[in-house]
Design a protein around this motif. Sequence first.
Motif, PDB file in Angstrom:
ATOM      1  N   GLU A 166      28.689  24.814  43.763  1.00  0.00           N
ATOM      2  CA  GLU A 166      29.545  23.731  44.252  1.00  0.00           C
ATOM      3  C   GLU A 166      31.020  24.124  44.274  1.00  0.00           C
ATOM      4  O   GLU A 166      31.782  23.644  45.113  1.00  0.00           O
ATOM      5  CB  GLU A 166      29.342  22.478  43.406  1.00  0.00           C
ATOM      6  N   SER A 167      31.432  24.975  43.352  1.00  0.00           N
ATOM      7  CA  SER A 167      32.818  25.425  43.331  1.00  0.00           C
ATOM      8  C   SER A 167      33.198  26.082  44.658  1.00  0.00           C
ATOM      9  O   SER A 167      34.251  25.801  45.241  1.00  0.00           O
ATOM     10  CB  SER A 167      33.036  26.396  42.170  1.00  0.00           C
ATOM     11  N   PHE A 168      32.348  26.960  45.144  1.00  0.00           N
ATOM     12  CA  PHE A 168      32.566  27.660  46.407  1.00  0.00           C
ATOM     13  C   PHE A 168      32.584  26.689  47.581  1.00  0.00           C
ATOM     14  O   PHE A 168      33.461  26.742  48.450  1.00  0.00           O
ATOM     15  CB  PHE A 168      31.458  28.696  46.575  1.00  0.00           C
ATOM     16  N   ARG A 169      31.627  25.800  47.608  1.00  0.00           N
ATOM     17  CA  ARG A 169      31.523  24.839  48.705  1.00  0.00           C
ATOM     18  C   ARG A 169      32.761  23.940  48.787  1.00  0.00           C
ATOM     19  O   ARG A 169      33.264  23.657  49.886  1.00  0.00           O
ATOM     20  CB  ARG A 169      30.256  23.984  48.531  1.00  0.00           C
ATOM     21  N   ARG A 170      33.269  23.512  47.647  1.00  0.00           N
ATOM     22  CA  ARG A 170      34.466  22.652  47.644  1.00  0.00           C
ATOM     23  C   ARG A 170      35.678  23.399  48.217  1.00  0.00           C
ATOM     24  O   ARG A 170      36.493  22.815  48.956  1.00  0.00           O
ATOM     25  CB  ARG A 170      34.763  22.181  46.235  1.00  0.00           C
ATOM     26  N   LEU A 171      35.830  24.675  47.854  1.00  0.00           N
ATOM     27  CA  LEU A 171      36.950  25.451  48.387  1.00  0.00           C
ATOM     28  C   LEU A 171      36.802  25.660  49.893  1.00  0.00           C
ATOM     29  O   LEU A 171      37.786  25.600  50.634  1.00  0.00           O
ATOM     30  CB  LEU A 171      37.047  26.798  47.674  1.00  0.00           C
ATOM     31  N   TRP A 172      35.588  25.920  50.338  1.00  0.00           N
ATOM     32  CA  TRP A 172      35.342  26.035  51.770  1.00  0.00           C
ATOM     33  C   TRP A 172      35.829  24.779  52.501  1.00  0.00           C
ATOM     34  O   TRP A 172      36.557  24.861  53.503  1.00  0.00           O
ATOM     35  CB  TRP A 172      33.848  26.198  52.023  1.00  0.00           C
ATOM     36  N   LYS A 173      35.438  23.613  52.021  1.00  0.00           N
ATOM     37  CA  LYS A 173      35.783  22.364  52.704  1.00  0.00           C
ATOM     38  C   LYS A 173      37.292  22.134  52.730  1.00  0.00           C
ATOM     39  O   LYS A 173      37.848  21.722  53.760  1.00  0.00           O
ATOM     40  CB  LYS A 173      35.071  21.194  52.014  1.00  0.00           C
ATOM     41  N   ALA A 174      37.947  22.406  51.611  1.00  0.00           N
ATOM     42  CA  ALA A 174      39.399  22.204  51.555  1.00  0.00           C
ATOM     43  C   ALA A 174      40.119  23.187  52.468  1.00  0.00           C
ATOM     44  O   ALA A 174      41.100  22.830  53.132  1.00  0.00           O
ATOM     45  CB  ALA A 174      39.884  22.363  50.115  1.00  0.00           C
ATOM     46  N   ALA A 175      39.641  24.428  52.514  1.00  0.00           N
ATOM     47  CA  ALA A 175      40.270  25.432  53.371  1.00  0.00           C
ATOM     48  C   ALA A 175      40.094  25.068  54.839  1.00  0.00           C
ATOM     49  O   ALA A 175      41.036  25.175  55.635  1.00  0.00           O
ATOM     50  CB  ALA A 175      39.683  26.808  53.074  1.00  0.00           C
ATOM     51  N   ILE A 176      38.908  24.652  55.228  1.00  0.00           N
ATOM     52  CA  ILE A 176      38.670  24.271  56.625  1.00  0.00           C
ATOM     53  C   ILE A 176      39.590  23.127  57.033  1.00  0.00           C
ATOM     54  O   ILE A 176      40.170  23.128  58.130  1.00  0.00           O
ATOM     55  CB  ILE A 176      37.189  23.880  56.822  1.00  0.00           C
ATOM     56  N   LYS A 177      39.738  22.150  56.150  1.00  0.00           N
ATOM     57  CA  LYS A 177      40.572  20.980  56.463  1.00  0.00           C
ATOM     58  C   LYS A 177      42.033  21.361  56.675  1.00  0.00           C
ATOM     59  O   LYS A 177      42.749  20.707  57.440  1.00  0.00           O
ATOM     60  CB  LYS A 177      40.446  19.948  55.341  1.00  0.00           C
ATOM     61  N   ALA A 178      42.487  22.424  56.026  1.00  0.00           N
ATOM     62  CA  ALA A 178      43.880  22.859  56.171  1.00  0.00           C
ATOM     63  C   ALA A 178      44.141  23.590  57.483  1.00  0.00           C
ATOM     64  O   ALA A 178      45.289  23.836  57.836  1.00  0.00           O
ATOM     65  CB  ALA A 178      44.254  23.766  54.999  1.00  0.00           C
ATOM     66  N   LYS A 179      43.098  23.967  58.203  1.00  0.00           N
ATOM     67  CA  LYS A 179      43.170  24.560  59.546  1.00  0.00           C
ATOM     68  C   LYS A 179      43.936  25.886  59.589  1.00  0.00           C
ATOM     69  O   LYS A 179      44.870  26.056  60.376  1.00  0.00           O
ATOM     70  CB  LYS A 179      43.781  23.567  60.535  1.00  0.00           C
ATOM     71  N   PRO A 180      43.556  26.851  58.773  1.00  0.00           N
ATOM     72  CA  PRO A 180      44.138  28.186  58.920  1.00  0.00           C
ATOM     73  C   PRO A 180      43.511  28.890  60.123  1.00  0.00           C
ATOM     74  O   PRO A 180      42.479  28.443  60.653  1.00  0.00           O
ATOM     75  CB  PRO A 180      43.732  28.886  57.619  1.00  0.00           C
ATOM     76  N   ASP A 181      44.114  29.989  60.530  1.00  0.00           N
ATOM     77  CA  ASP A 181      43.508  30.808  61.581  1.00  0.00           C
ATOM     78  C   ASP A 181      42.351  31.633  61.016  1.00  0.00           C
ATOM     79  O   ASP A 181      41.329  31.794  61.669  1.00  0.00           O
ATOM     80  CB  ASP A 181      44.552  31.745  62.189  1.00  0.00           C
ATOM     81  N   TRP A 182      42.553  32.161  59.824  1.00  0.00           N
ATOM     82  CA  TRP A 182      41.542  33.000  59.184  1.00  0.00           C
ATOM     83  C   TRP A 182      41.208  32.456  57.798  1.00  0.00           C
ATOM     84  O   TRP A 182      42.113  32.065  57.047  1.00  0.00           O
ATOM     85  CB  TRP A 182      42.036  34.439  59.017  1.00  0.00           C
ATOM     86  N   ILE A 183      39.935  32.437  57.446  1.00  0.00           N
ATOM     87  CA  ILE A 183      39.508  32.198  56.075  1.00  0.00           C
ATOM     88  C   ILE A 183      39.067  33.529  55.478  1.00  0.00           C
ATOM     89  O   ILE A 183      38.277  34.264  56.093  1.00  0.00           O
ATOM     90  CB  ILE A 183      38.386  31.155  56.006  1.00  0.00           C
ATOM     91  N   LEU A 184      39.598  33.851  54.306  1.00  0.00           N
ATOM     92  CA  LEU A 184      39.308  35.114  53.632  1.00  0.00           C
ATOM     93  C   LEU A 184      38.476  34.832  52.391  1.00  0.00           C
ATOM     94  O   LEU A 184      38.818  33.946  51.597  1.00  0.00           O
ATOM     95  CB  LEU A 184      40.606  35.818  53.232  1.00  0.00           C
ATOM     96  N   ILE A 185      37.401  35.583  52.206  1.00  0.00           N
ATOM     97  CA  ILE A 185      36.495  35.375  51.077  1.00  0.00           C
ATOM     98  C   ILE A 185      36.616  36.526  50.087  1.00  0.00           C
ATOM     99  O   ILE A 185      36.465  37.703  50.439  1.00  0.00           O
ATOM    100  CB  ILE A 185      35.030  35.286  51.550  1.00  0.00           C
ATOM    101  N   VAL A 186      36.921  36.201  48.852  1.00  0.00           N
ATOM    102  CA  VAL A 186      36.943  37.153  47.735  1.00  0.00           C
ATOM    103  C   VAL A 186      35.687  36.904  46.906  1.00  0.00           C
ATOM    104  O   VAL A 186      35.614  35.911  46.197  1.00  0.00           O
ATOM    105  CB  VAL A 186      38.191  36.950  46.860  1.00  0.00           C
ATOM    106  N   SER A 187      34.666  37.756  47.009  1.00  0.00           N
ATOM    107  CA  SER A 187      34.546  38.972  47.755  1.00  0.00           C
ATOM    108  C   SER A 187      33.081  39.155  48.149  1.00  0.00           C
ATOM    109  O   SER A 187      32.226  38.393  47.691  1.00  0.00           O
ATOM    110  CB  SER A 187      34.974  40.158  46.883  1.00  0.00           C
ATOM    111  N   PHE A 188      32.769  40.191  48.924  1.00  0.00           N
ATOM    112  CA  PHE A 188      31.365  40.469  49.165  1.00  0.00           C
ATOM    113  C   PHE A 188      30.725  41.127  47.954  1.00  0.00           C
ATOM    114  O   PHE A 188      29.637  40.741  47.531  1.00  0.00           O
ATOM    115  CB  PHE A 188      31.166  41.364  50.395  1.00  0.00           C
ATOM    116  N   ASN A 189      31.411  42.112  47.352  1.00  0.00           N
ATOM    117  CA  ASN A 189      30.743  42.891  46.305  1.00  0.00           C
ATOM    118  C   ASN A 189      31.696  43.443  45.250  1.00  0.00           C
ATOM    119  O   ASN A 189      31.561  44.595  44.843  1.00  0.00           O
ATOM    120  CB  ASN A 189      29.924  44.022  46.925  1.00  0.00           C
ATOM    121  N   GLU A 190      32.623  42.618  44.772  1.00  0.00           N
ATOM    122  CA  GLU A 190      33.435  43.017  43.622  1.00  0.00           C
ATOM    123  C   GLU A 190      32.687  42.569  42.363  1.00  0.00           C
ATOM    124  O   GLU A 190      32.957  41.505  41.799  1.00  0.00           O
ATOM    125  CB  GLU A 190      34.821  42.385  43.701  1.00  0.00           C
TER     126      GLU A 190
END
Length: 337
Positions: free
Chosen positions: A283-307
């Motif tokens: 749920e932590s990840f999902r909440r950040l996704w929703k807030a980021a989408i609502k802010a309307k950036p051009d790019w969403i960056l995810i930390v990370s695939f494999n750190e």
Amino acid sequence: MTTSRRKLLAALTATTLWPFTAFAQKLPQKEVLVFYYGWYGTKARTGQNIHWLNPDPARQHIADSPDYPVGGPYDSLDPAVIARQMVQIKAAGITGLIVSWWGQTDRTNDQLRLMLDAAGAQGLKVTAYIEQVSSAGGVAADTLYLHQKYMRHPAWLRRDNKPVIMYFDRLMQTIGLDGWHEAHKLIEKDAPDAMRFIGTANTLKEIAARKSSFDGLHIYSQQFEGAEFRLIPALWRARYYREWVRAQQGARVTTATILPGYDDRRLPDRKGKRPVIEREDGESFRRLWKAAIKAKPDWILIVSFNEWHEASQIEPSTAFGTRELDTCREMSAQFLK
């Protein structure tokens, strides 16, 4: 309607629509980009375990990672591993990768060669993330090397039809803004207006100070913000992303960074109280996704695939399976529509 009148009407229509067409062409294409690490090695392929401390397959345990990858530790120079990862990333709705790069003689440079072809085969984009910085001249030399060696590849991430290069905050920590200006001059001397540069900013104040010196800015080390206690987390998330994206306005591209969780306490060089972000069953990840989408950036960056050291990975693990990749597939579709 006569031919001359048709031509006049077509000309007037083109003139009327031109500003809107030109504006649309300048809008950055939306991207979902994930930070990727190609520094892993295994005894079976490389002759030693690299970035896997004392792996124990029987116990599914790695000494410097809280989680364990599905299938166990792997070698980042194994083409089969890379191909599998690119399929997973593509299926998750992610559009490209920000590939950690540690220099011209490092194994991550060898890995980048393989990444471009594998990512391109899946329709994914790639840019390098310069992490090692010693001097302004060194930054310029590494940037120009990447430009000459790799940036003509069709899979390289572009903005305004120019290849994008990104820098970790070690750039600012080591040489500062003045050092970057010196490096930028050296780059422009050999490759004028050939690239788009994305730097780092960790606060709104840093965005204001650095925005005019880069084509875009991003935050990587978001765990310090995310781990702080908030009385009403939902209000903080909404305000944080709204203010973050708004502060970047005027840049060629705006970004918002999200992460599924964080825990680096097993790393021997991380001392004292460390920031920890619990995943809360995804749920932590999902909440950040929703807030980021609502802010309307051009790019969403995810930390990370494999750190795996910092437990921020979305790559399948024995603890979480494909949960975070499934969330990415769902939320990327909403963002990119």
